[in-house]
Write a protein that holds these residues in place. Structure first.
Motif, PDB file in Angstrom:
ATOM      1  N   LEU A   1      -9.757   0.747   8.188  1.00 42.38           N
ATOM      2  CA  LEU A   1      -9.354   2.190   8.361  1.00 42.38           C
ATOM      3  C   LEU A   1     -10.039   2.693   9.676  1.00 42.38           C
ATOM      4  CD1 LEU A   1      -8.185   4.500   7.270  1.00 42.38           C
ATOM      5  CD2 LEU A   1     -10.456   4.846   5.912  1.00 42.38           C
TER       6      LEU A   1
ATOM      7  N   SER B   1       0.753  -6.016   3.023  1.00 41.46           N
ATOM      8  CA  SER B   1      -0.454  -5.664   2.262  1.00 41.46           C
ATOM      9  C   SER B   1      -1.459  -6.361   1.677  1.00 41.46           C
ATOM     10  CB  SER B   1      -0.160  -4.387   1.499  1.00 41.46           C
ATOM     11  OG  SER B   1       0.602  -3.456   1.887  1.00 41.46           O
TER      12      SER B   1
ATOM     13  N   ALA C   1      -8.553  -5.427   6.957  1.00 45.17           N
ATOM     14  CA  ALA C   1      -7.830  -4.359   7.592  1.00 45.17           C
ATOM     15  C   ALA C   1      -8.956  -3.363   7.731  1.00 45.17           C
ATOM     16  CB  ALA C   1      -6.726  -3.730   6.436  1.00 45.17           C
TER      17      ALA C   1
ATOM     18  N   LEU D   1      -3.313   1.595   6.349  1.00 49.03           N
ATOM     19  CA  LEU D   1      -4.374   2.301   5.378  1.00 49.03           C
ATOM     20  C   LEU D   1      -4.605   3.551   5.913  1.00 49.03           C
ATOM     21  CD1 LEU D   1      -7.525  -0.408   5.404  1.00 49.03           C
ATOM     22  CD2 LEU D   1      -6.549   1.199   3.465  1.00 49.03           C
TER      23      LEU D   1
ATOM     24  N   CYS E   1      -5.155  -3.009  -3.013  1.00 47.09           N
ATOM     25  CA  CYS E   1      -3.592  -2.704  -3.606  1.00 47.09           C
ATOM     26  C   CYS E   1      -3.909  -3.103  -5.269  1.00 47.09           C
ATOM     27  CB  CYS E   1      -2.549  -3.520  -2.951  1.00 47.09           C
ATOM     28  SG  CYS E   1      -2.225  -2.632  -1.191  1.00 47.09           S
TER      29      CYS E   1
ATOM     30  N   THR F   1      -7.353   8.872   2.621  1.00 47.20           N
ATOM     31  CA  THR F   1      -7.640   7.400   2.200  1.00 47.20           C
ATOM     32  C   THR F   1      -9.060   7.184   1.734  1.00 47.20           C
ATOM     33  OG1 THR F   1      -6.163   6.564   3.942  1.00 47.20           O
ATOM     34  CG2 THR F   1      -7.492   4.958   3.099  1.00 47.20           C
TER      35      THR F   1
ATOM     36  N   ASN G   1      -3.007  -8.243   3.567  1.00 48.82           N
ATOM     37  CA  ASN G   1      -3.917  -8.268   4.254  1.00 48.82           C
ATOM     38  C   ASN G   1      -5.520  -8.436   3.780  1.00 48.82           C
ATOM     39  OD1 ASN G   1      -5.706  -7.857   6.826  1.00 48.82           O
ATOM     40  ND2 ASN G   1      -3.862  -6.478   7.686  1.00 48.82           N
TER      41      ASN G   1
ATOM     42  N   LEU H   1      -7.567  -5.560   1.804  1.00 47.35           N
ATOM     43  CA  LEU H   1      -6.397  -4.540   1.677  1.00 47.35           C
ATOM     44  C   LEU H   1      -5.654  -4.991   0.213  1.00 47.35           C
ATOM     45  CD1 LEU H   1      -4.613  -1.819   2.023  1.00 47.35           C
ATOM     46  CD2 LEU H   1      -3.298  -3.445   3.906  1.00 47.35           C
TER      47      LEU H   1
ATOM     48  N   ILE I   1       0.770  -1.168   0.068  1.00 47.44           N
ATOM     49  CA  ILE I   1       0.107   0.031  -0.171  1.00 47.44           C
ATOM     50  C   ILE I   1       0.844   1.210   0.081  1.00 47.44           C
ATOM     51  CG2 ILE I   1      -0.208   0.022   2.555  1.00 47.44           C
ATOM     52  CD1 ILE I   1      -3.022   1.332   0.127  1.00 47.44           C
TER      53      ILE I   1
END
Ligand SMILES: Cc1cc2nc3c(=O)[nH]c(=O)nc-3n(C[C@H](O)[C@H](O)[C@H](O)COP(=O)(O)OP(=O)(O)OC[C@H]3O[C@@H](n4cnc5c(N)ncnc54)[C@H](O)[C@@H]3O)c2cc1C
Ligand SMILES: C[S@@+](CC[C@H](N)C(=O)[O-])C[C@H]1O[C@@H](n2cnc3c(N)ncnc32)[C@H](O)[C@@H]1O
Length: 616
Positions: free
Chosen positions: A288, A281, A286, A571, A385, A310, A283, A381, A252
């Motif tokens: 935020l 990333s 995730a 994030l 990406c 973001t 993940n 995530l 990310i």
């Protein structure tokens, strides 16, 4: 930072707003669009300069209704070449209420879609810098909320053309004085221009004293004289901006940086032997969520800026739409552990608007305070990406060294090859250091556990306490996360799954009571964490980069940057850091105030031993 602003009161005469506190209007009652065109856009010769521009910066004193901004955006769309980038910086001490702004702009014929786009990202009325993105146009608007003089004093970057647009100088002396003009001068380069509607004697004298050469012009439509000006300085501006930039790492941090650089017109090559989001990333679940702490204005200002950037990136990449990748919309944070309870109690007792309304107090019960983060989301995530990677130049190569040369940066590859770039960004997460004295984060492993129902339905809300629980599709849930300080890269462990299941107690005891939870998957990754839990974002000083043998380094040439140490907050902070690095490389007004940028500087870590254990 993050001080609530004082609102003003409007009186409408038809579609023209008048502000009671200053007893003045925001724009001419007769021909507002014509006046903006003459006094600001043509006075700064913008159509011709836009036609030649690759990157351009307009600065303004007094955002007001945003009419000047939208007419500049219109000129940009008509004149600038495809792919050019506009950064618009504007100070505003008393932001208008969204409904007033909307009424004024629609009455002036600003397209409703554009007004809606601004309002969707309209900042909360707290001081500081707030960025609004117009990605289709390659335009960013940075609102410097608060009094202009101290606000501009905390901005880093260079402006090409100024619009000086306050209320009448006699009624608005705080905006027309030498302290403000010195800041305009500090942000100008040789040749920066200005336009304004006034030619008041004190304004002329103070602008001249700050270094602007001025000329009088006839006022608009028979009004008194106005001024145009040009800044003169013998100080030369920063060196040539980089053209071809290497980004090392396709997580990310690397991908959002590559996008921000490309948006500003750079050619970017991303290098990663494993391809996109193959490490941390990747993940799949995730959150935020804002990283807040009552009274910690630095952390809260970064959290507010990070959440906004973001969310804008999620919107621009289509992640939020019907086919998007969001797993949860909104986060509920329960103060179940003693530590979390104390933190949430303090936030619950504070005024949420002082932190930019990033949270709502759902339950102020001291035994179990609950906060809700309305802008928080949960997502895959890795999928995000992969969206960001679309259309980017990504090469599967492992970099083993990054060295600064006289004017260029040399990358050494594991296959023995070498390549020169104008600059490089190291975004390698928990990977090994690539140049001398690169700050080294601590590696902390961790695991997520995927479970089958029956979990009580949570709707689209993610729950977090000490661990977290994120709904996935088809009734699956992700539970997170463990911390393994002895990170040995040994992959998924049953123990960690059990720990995540036990942690449900600390998220929601009712969920933990559920029997028959079946583990249906797990994911493992490694966090990179610096001791103060802030990332490292910025240029490594020359002493940190082993120079190419025999080279003498020219001063001021940007070369090796880092974007590292996101811990459990990739994030929240990585897309913000991407904007910061990209602004810095092209001397554009930066996304966060200088004081926050310095807080993230990698130089803060160079003298210290960063291998000590951080408080996770
Ligand atoms: C269990 C767990 C839970 C988490 N939960 C959350 C959460 O809820 N919210 C959140 O925001 N964050 C969370 N995180 C953290 C988040 O996943 C990371 O902050 C983020 O992914 C880090 O991104 P990065 O780009 O810095 O690093 P990475 O994603 O690791 O990317 C670095 C890339 O660099 C490449 N690379 C390394 N060395 C080289 C080299 N020499 N040459 C070329 N390429 C190289 C690697 O292959 C890799 O692709 C969690 C992490 C873990 C482990
Ligand atoms: C004439 S209006 C600007 C009109 C605006 N450019 C537009 O397009 O609508 C002047 C603006 O300056 C702002 N202002 C006044 N004093 C200020 C200060 N000290 N610092 C920053 N902004 C200020 C006012 O709140 C107001 O919005």
């Amino acid at each position: 930072m993050l001080k609530p602003l004082t609102p003003v009161h409007l009186h409408w005469a038809g579609d023209v707003p008048r502000v009671l506190e200053y007893d003045d209007i925001y724009f001419s009652a007769e021909d507002p669009r014509g006046e903006v065109q003459t006094v600001f856009i043509e006075a700064n010769d913008l159509p011709a300069r836009f036609r030649e521009a690759r990157r351009f910066t307009v600065g303004e004193t007094g955002f007001g209704t945003g009419l000047n901004f939208f007419l500049t955006l219109d000129a940009w769309r008509r004149h600038a070449p495809a792919g050019a980038f506009l950064s618009y910086l504007s100070a505003e001490a008393h932001p208008l209420a969204p409904a007033d702004l909307q009424r004024a702009l629609l009455a002036q014929g600003i397209p409703p879609g554009d007004v809606g786009h601004l309002l969707d990202q309209y900042p909360p009325p707290v001081s500081g810098l707030h960025r609004i993105h117009f990605p289709q146009d390659h335009v960013v608007l940075t609102l410097a909320y608060g009094d202009a003089a101290p606000g501009f004093a905390n901005v880093r970057g260079t402006v090409d053309a100024w619009f000086l647009d306050g209320f009448a100088p006699s009624r608005n002396p705080a905006l027309w004085n030498i302290a403000v003009f010195r800041q305009l001068a500090r942000l100008s380069r040789d040749g920066t221009t200005l336009g304004t509607f006034t030619a008041a004697g004190q304004v002329r004298r103070d602008l001249a004293a700050a270094g602007f050469e001025l000329q009088r012009r006839p006022g608009f439509r028979g009004k008194r004289e106005r001024l145009v000006g040009r800044f003169r300085t013998a100080t030369s501006s920063a060196g040539k901006p980089p053209e071809h930039i290497a980004v090392v790492g396709a997580g990310i941090a690397g991908l959002s940086t590559a996008l921000a650089l490309r948006e500003r017109g750079a050619q970017v090559t991303v290098l990663d032997p494993l391809g996109v989001a193959a490490r941390t990333s990747g993940n799949p679940a995730a959150l935020l969520s804002p990283h807040l702490s009552a009274g910690d204005t630095v952390r809260n200002a970064l959290a507010l800026a990070g959440m906004r950037v973001t969310r804008a990136l999620l919107r621009a990449s289509g992640a939020e739409g019907p086919n998007g990748i969001l797993r949860a919309d909104g986060i509920e944070h329960r103060g179940i552990t003693p530590h979390a309870r104390r933190r949430l109690q303090r936030l619950a007792a504070a005024d949420p608007s002082a932190a930019g309304a990033l949270y709502e107090v759902w339950n102020a019960d001291p035994d179990c305070p609950v906060l809700r983060y309305p802008h928080g989301v949960g997502l895959d995530l890795g999928a995000f990406c992969r969206q960001l990677a679309q259309g980017q130049d990504i090469r599967r190569r492992q970099v083993i060294t990054v060295a600064g040369g006289e004017t260029r940066t040399l990358l050494g590859y594991a296959d023995g090859g070498q390549e020169f770039f104008d600059a490089a960004v190291i975004a390698t997460g928990a990977g090994p250091a690539l140049c001398a004295r690169q700050p080294r984060p601590l590696r902390v492993g961790g695991q997520l556990t995927r479970v089958q129902p029956p979990l009580r339905t949570m709707g689209r809300m993610a729950l977090t306490g000490r661990g977290y629980c994120l709904p996935e599709h088809e009734g699956q849930h992700w539970l997170g996360a463990t911390y393994r300080r002895e990170d040995d890269d040994s992959g998924v462990h049953d123990d960690d799954n059990n720990r995540n299941l036990r942690q449900l107690n600390w998220v929601d005891p009712a969920l933990a009571m559920t029997t028959d939870i079946r583990v249906s998957g797990a994911w493992y990754g490694t966090r990179a964490i610096f001791r103060d839990r802030f990332p490292a974002v910025g240029e490594l000083g020359p002493e940190a980069v082993a120079d190419e043998p025999g080279a003498t380094r020219a001063a001021g040439i940007p070369r090796v940057f880092v974007s590292l140490g996101y811990g459990s907050r990739g994030l929240l902070y990585a897309p913000l850091a991407a904007q910061l690095l990209a602004d810095r490389m092209f001397s554009l007004p930066e996304v966060v105030p200088m004081s926050l940028g310095e807080r993230l500087s990698p130089l803060r870590l160079l003298q210290k031993d960063d291998r000590r254990e951080p408080p996770v």
